[in-house]
Design a protein around this motif. Structure first.
Motif, mmCIF file in Angstrom:
data_model
loop_
_atom_site.group_PDB
_atom_site.id
_atom_site.type_symbol
_atom_site.label_atom_id
_atom_site.label_comp_id
_atom_site.label_asym_id
_atom_site.label_seq_id
_atom_site.Cartn_x
_atom_site.Cartn_y
_atom_site.Cartn_z
ATOM 1 N N VAL A 1 0.831 -1.205 0.000
ATOM 2 C CA VAL A 1 0.000 0.000 0.000
ATOM 3 C C VAL A 1 0.866 1.256 0.000
ATOM 4 N N MET A 2 2.022 1.174 0.653
ATOM 5 C CA MET A 2 2.861 2.355 0.831
ATOM 6 C C MET A 2 3.911 2.529 -0.258
ATOM 7 N N ALA A 3 4.245 1.463 -0.989
ATOM 8 C CA ALA A 3 5.287 1.553 -2.009
ATOM 9 C C ALA A 3 4.840 2.428 -3.179
ATOM 10 N N ARG A 4 5.793 3.090 -3.801
ATOM 11 C CA ARG A 4 5.472 3.958 -4.927
ATOM 12 C C ARG A 4 4.737 3.195 -6.021
ATOM 13 N N ASP A 5 5.195 1.977 -6.293
ATOM 14 C CA ASP A 5 4.569 1.144 -7.324
ATOM 15 C C ASP A 5 3.862 -0.060 -6.711
ATOM 16 N N GLY A 6 3.397 0.101 -5.466
ATOM 17 C CA GLY A 6 2.755 -1.009 -4.763
ATOM 18 C C GLY A 6 1.491 -1.493 -5.449
ATOM 19 N N LYS A 7 1.276 -2.806 -5.421
ATOM 20 C CA LYS A 7 0.122 -3.393 -6.095
ATOM 21 C C LYS A 7 -1.207 -2.885 -5.529
ATOM 22 N N ALA A 8 -1.205 -2.468 -4.260
ATOM 23 C CA ALA A 8 -2.444 -2.000 -3.643
ATOM 24 C C ALA A 8 -2.461 -0.483 -3.450
ATOM 25 N N ASN A 9 -1.508 0.218 -4.037
ATOM 26 C CA ASN A 9 -1.450 1.674 -3.892
ATOM 27 C C ASN A 9 -2.274 2.343 -4.985
ATOM 28 N N ALA B 1 8.266 8.579 1.269
ATOM 29 C CA ALA B 1 9.421 7.699 1.458
ATOM 30 C C ALA B 1 9.581 7.280 2.910
ATOM 31 N N GLU B 2 9.368 8.209 3.841
ATOM 32 C CA GLU B 2 9.541 7.883 5.258
ATOM 33 C C GLU B 2 8.474 6.904 5.724
ATOM 34 N N LEU B 3 7.240 7.117 5.294
ATOM 35 C CA LEU B 3 6.162 6.215 5.691
ATOM 36 C C LEU B 3 6.379 4.816 5.117
ATOM 37 N N TYR B 4 6.869 4.750 3.886
ATOM 38 C CA TYR B 4 7.176 3.451 3.288
ATOM 39 C C TYR B 4 8.278 2.736 4.075
ATOM 40 N N GLU B 5 9.306 3.467 4.484
ATOM 41 C CA GLU B 5 10.385 2.852 5.260
ATOM 42 C C GLU B 5 9.885 2.364 6.614
ATOM 43 N N LEU B 6 8.946 3.090 7.198
ATOM 44 C CA LEU B 6 8.366 2.638 8.469
ATOM 45 C C LEU B 6 7.568 1.351 8.269
ATOM 46 N N ALA B 7 6.869 1.235 7.122
ATOM 47 C CA ALA B 7 6.151 0.001 6.817
ATOM 48 C C ALA B 7 7.122 -1.162 6.643
ATOM 49 N N CYS B 8 8.256 -0.901 5.997
ATOM 50 C CA CYS B 8 9.277 -1.936 5.821
ATOM 51 C C CYS B 8 9.890 -2.331 7.161
ATOM 52 N N ALA B 9 10.059 -1.358 8.054
ATOM 53 C CA ALA B 9 10.667 -1.632 9.358
ATOM 54 C C ALA B 9 9.814 -2.590 10.184
ATOM 55 N N VAL B 10 8.493 -2.533 10.013
ATOM 56 C CA VAL B 10 7.612 -3.471 10.716
ATOM 57 C C VAL B 10 7.959 -4.907 10.343
ATOM 58 N N MET B 11 8.169 -5.139 9.056
ATOM 59 C CA MET B 11 8.443 -6.490 8.581
ATOM 60 C C MET B 11 9.872 -6.928 8.874
ATOM 61 N N LYS B 12 10.788 -5.980 9.028
ATOM 62 C CA LYS B 12 12.195 -6.322 9.276
ATOM 63 C C LYS B 12 12.504 -6.549 10.751
ATOM 64 N N ALA B 13 11.613 -6.124 11.647
ATOM 65 C CA ALA B 13 11.868 -6.263 13.080
ATOM 66 C C ALA B 13 12.146 -7.720 13.434
ATOM 67 N N GLY B 14 13.227 -7.968 14.171
ATOM 68 C CA GLY B 14 13.690 -9.339 14.366
ATOM 69 C C GLY B 14 13.065 -10.108 15.511
ATOM 70 N N ASP B 15 12.370 -9.418 16.413
ATOM 71 C CA ASP B 15 11.755 -10.123 17.531
ATOM 72 C C ASP B 15 10.416 -9.483 17.863
ATOM 73 N N GLU B 16 9.720 -10.100 18.807
ATOM 74 C CA GLU B 16 8.357 -9.683 19.130
ATOM 75 C C GLU B 16 8.294 -8.239 19.621
ATOM 76 N N ALA B 17 9.215 -7.860 20.506
ATOM 77 C CA ALA B 17 9.180 -6.519 21.087
ATOM 78 C C ALA B 17 9.463 -5.446 20.037
ATOM 79 N N SER B 18 10.481 -5.643 19.215
ATOM 80 C CA SER B 18 10.814 -4.645 18.202
ATOM 81 C C SER B 18 9.752 -4.594 17.108
ATOM 82 N N TYR B 19 9.106 -5.725 16.851
ATOM 83 C CA TYR B 19 8.004 -5.772 15.879
ATOM 84 C C TYR B 19 6.841 -4.896 16.335
ATOM 85 N N ARG B 20 6.480 -5.022 17.585
ATOM 86 C CA ARG B 20 5.379 -4.206 18.100
ATOM 87 C C ARG B 20 5.751 -2.725 18.118
#
Length: 551
Positions: A458-466, A473-492
C-alpha cells in the motif's frame, strides 16, 4: 488487492473471511473442586447457575453448511469461508493466530532464530497421528505441503506462505529448518497454512485435527470427534455439513431448523436474535472500509485537507444507521483488537469545528459568508468532489457513500456520487476500471488486511495495492521496518511508529472495521472470544447445554 463485495488481502488476492475461537481442555472435567472454581477455570459461557449437573458434557451434534459441489479434499485450494471452517476441523497448521493476533504453537511446539528472523529452527510436536491411517506426523509432511503450495502459486489462498518462505527442509522427523526470503519476526505468520499428509492424495479429507471425515451421504457430510487428538477430545461428538447454495439460503435453513450455526456478514442479522432460542454473536474481522483518496486530485494532496475530511465524518452515525452497529471505527488499517494496535493513533473523532480549522490552515475558508469553502477564488462547491462507489446487489457501501456525501455537504463541500457497475462473477467491471484509471477524487472500498501488519504494497510507490498513488518515502520505510523487526518486542514497537505516522499523514482514511456475526442455537455454548479468521480454530470449547441433567 481491493475489492467491493468479497474482500481481498492487501498483498494478494483472496475471497475469504472466517472467525476465531479460544481453547478449552476437556481434561478440566476431571476436576472436583466445586462448580464455581471450575467455572472460573473453564471460562464457561452459560447463563445458568454452575453446578456439577450443568458443566460441559461430551455429546451432541452441530449442523453447519458448505457450498454446493465444494472440493472436499484440498484445503490448500479453499476459496470460501465455509470451506475454511470445514477444513479447519480436519487439518492443522504449524502455527495459529490468537484472537489478539499473537502467534501460538500448534503442530510446531516452538521456534527459534539466531539471525534476526531469516532462518528458523522449528521443533515439531510429537504424538500427533494422521486420521484413520494412524501414521505419525513428521517433518516430511510439512515439506511436501510446502512444495505443493509452490506449484499452486497465486491460485492458493495460502499463496503468502510460498511468497514469503524461501525453503523448508526436514532436518529429522521432528525438526525443520525454515529459511525466509526476508528476515523478520512478522514472516512467522507465513507458517499458518494447513499441513497435508505426504504421499498419495486421499479420496477424502485426511488430517490431524480434532475431527475426522466419517462419510458423505446425499448432500451432507459427517465429521466425528477424534478420540486420538493430541490435545483433548472435543465435547461435540459430530459436525454435519449440509450443502447450501448461498449464505441467504443457509440463514433460511436455520430458520427452518435444518442448521444450528451459520456465520454471516449480513448487516440485518440482528433480526434472528431470540432470547433462549437464537444467539447472534458479533465477530471482529480484518475487513476495513476506507475512503481512498486520489493524491493526484486537488485539494486532496494537502494533508490538512485529508485530516479535515477525517474530522468531518460522523462515523458513529454511519455505523449505526447503515451498518446496524456492525462495525468499529478506526483511524489506522490495524484492527483495534490487535496486540500491535496503537491506541494513540485514534485522532479523528467527529468534530466539525476542528474540520473547519484544518480547512482554514490549508487556505480554505468561507470568507464571504455564503456557506461555501473557498481558496484563491475557487470554491469546493464548484470543484464537486467525485465519490466512486460500486453499484452491486449489496447496497450497503452505496448507502454509506450517500451518508458521507451528506455530511461533507453540510460543511460546504460539494460532492458527486458515481455508482459504477460491479459483479464478482465478471472479469470486466466498470468500477474497477475507474478505480485503476484514477477516475475519482474519493473512492469507497473494502480491503482485508493481513494479520502480520504488512502494509508495504500500500505504501510503495509502485505497490500493487497503492491505488491512491500516494507515496511518502519515510512512511514506506516505516512500513518496511515493521516487517524487518527481528523479535516480538521490536516488531510491536515498529508497528506503533508506523501507525502514528500513518494517522498523521493519512494516505487514505480508514473508516471502520466490519463485524461479521454467528447465528446459532442458544443451547450451543462456549463461543467466547470469537474472532475472524478461523472460527473453528479451537472448537473443543464448544458444547451443547440443555436444561436436562448433563450426563
Amino acid at each position: 488487492m481491493i475489492n467491493t463485495q468479497s474482500y481481498t488481502r492487501m498483498n494478494w488476492v483472496r475471497r475469504i473471511a472466517a472467525f476465531a475461537m479460544a481453547a478449552l481442555s476437556l481434561a478440566m472435567l476431571g476436576c472436583s473442586n466445586g462448580g464455581e472454581q471450575q467455572k472460573e477455570t473453564l471460562g464457561l459461557d452459560i447463563d445458568v447457575p454452575i453446578t456439577e449437573e450443568t458443566l460441559p458434557a461430551a455429546g451432541g451434534e452441530i449442523k453447519m453448511y458448505i457450498p454446493t459441489n465444494a472440493d472436499l479434499t484440498d484445503p490448500l485450494s479453499v476459496n470460501t469461508e465455509e470451506m475454511m471452517n470445514f477444513f479447519s476441523l480436519v487439518y492443522e497448521s504449524l502455527i495459529t493466530i490468537n484472537n489478539d493476533g499473537k502467534l501460538n504453537p500448534e503442530l510446531a511446539e516452538n521456534w527459534t532464530s539466531e539471525d534476526g528472523g531469516k532462518t528458523w529452527t522449528v521443533n515439531l510436536r510429537t504424538g500427533v497421528t494422521w486420521h484413520k491411517v494412524g501414521r505419525n506426523f513428521t517433518a516430511n509432511d510439512v515439506t511436501a505441503t510446502f512444495e505443493r503450495l509452490k506449484t499452486l502459486g497465486e491460485d492458493s489462498y495460502y499463496y503468502y506462505a510460498a511468497r514469503d518462505i524461501e525453503s523448508i527442509e526436514a532436518i529429522d522427523n521432528t525438526t525443520l529448518k525454515v529459511v525466509m526470503k526476508e528476515g523478520g519476526y512478522a514472516f512467522l505468520y507465513a507458517m499458518t497454512f494447513p499441513v497435508m499428509m505426504n504421499g498419495e492424495p486421499s479420496a477424502y479429507p485426511l488430517g490431524t485435527g480434532p475431527y475426522y471425515y466419517d462419510g458423505y451421504s446425499g448432500e451432507s457430510l459427517q465429521l466425528t470427534a477424534n478420540d486420538g487428538w493430541w490435545r483433548q477430545r472435543p465435547y461435540i461428538d459430530k459436525f454435519i455439513f449440509i450443502e447450501r447454495d448461498s449464505n441467504d439460503t443457509a440463514l433460511a435453513s436455520y430458520n427452518a431448523g435444518q442448521l444450528d450455526v451459520v456465520p454471516t456478514s449480513a448487516t440485518t442479522v440482528g433480526k434472528y436474535r431470540q432470547d433462549g432460542i437464537t444467539n447472534v454473536q458479533d465477530v471482529m474481522t480484518q475487513n476495513v472500509e476506507i475512503m481512498l483518496l486520489n493524491s493526484n486530485s486537488q485539494p486532496l494532496n494537502d494533508v490538512k485537507v485529508r485530516q479535515a475530511l477525517a474530522c468531518a465524518l460522523d462515523r458513529s452515525k454511519i455505523i449505526s444507521n447503515i451498518y446496524m452497529n456492525r462495525a468499529q471505527a478506526c483511524d489506522v488499517p490495524i484492527a483495534p483488537d490487535s496486540w500491535i494496535y496503537e491506541s494513540k493513533s485514534k485522532l479523528y473523532d467527529y468534530n466539525t469545528v476542528k474540520a473547519l480549522e484544518l480547512f482554514a490552515e490549508a487556505g480554505w475558508t468561507d470568507s464571504d459568508g455564503d456557506g461555501r469553502l473557498e481558496k484563491n477564488g475557487m470554491s469546493l462547491t464548484e470543484m464537486s468532489l467525485k465519490i466512486l462507489v460500486n453499484d452491486s446487489t449489496d447496497s450497503t457501501r452505496k448507502n454509506a457513500a450517500a451518508a458521507i456525501a451528506e455530511q461533507l455537504e453540510e460543511l460546504g463541500i460539494a460532492t458527486e456520487i458515481v455508482a459504477a457497475p460491479f459483479s464478482v462473477a465478471s472479469d470486466k467491471n466498470e468500477y474497477t476500471d475507474k478505480l485503476a484509471a484514477g477516475e475519482y477524487d474519493i473512492a469507497l472500498v473494502g480491503i482485508n488486511v493481513g494479520r502480520d501488519g504488512d502494509m508495504r504494497d500500500v505504501m510503495a510507490r509502485d505497490g500493487k495495492a497503492n491505488y491512491g498513488n500516494y507515496y511518502d518515502a519515510e512512511l514506506y520505510e516505516l512500513a518496511c521496518a515493521v516487517m524487518k523487526a527481528g523479535d516480538e518486542a521490536s516488531y510491536r514497537s515498529a508497528a506503533s511508529k508506523f501507525q502514528l505516522a500513518f494517522a498523521e499523514r493519512l494516505p487514505f482514511i480508514p473508516l471502520y472495521f466490519r463485524l461479521d456475526s454467528i447465528v446459532c442455537a442458544a443451547e450451543i455454548k462456549g463461543m467466547t472470544d470469537v474472532r475472524e479468521p478461523d472460527i473453528m480454530r479451537n472448537v473443543d470449547k464448544w458444547y451443547i447445554y440443555t436444561t436436562e441433567k448433563q450426563k
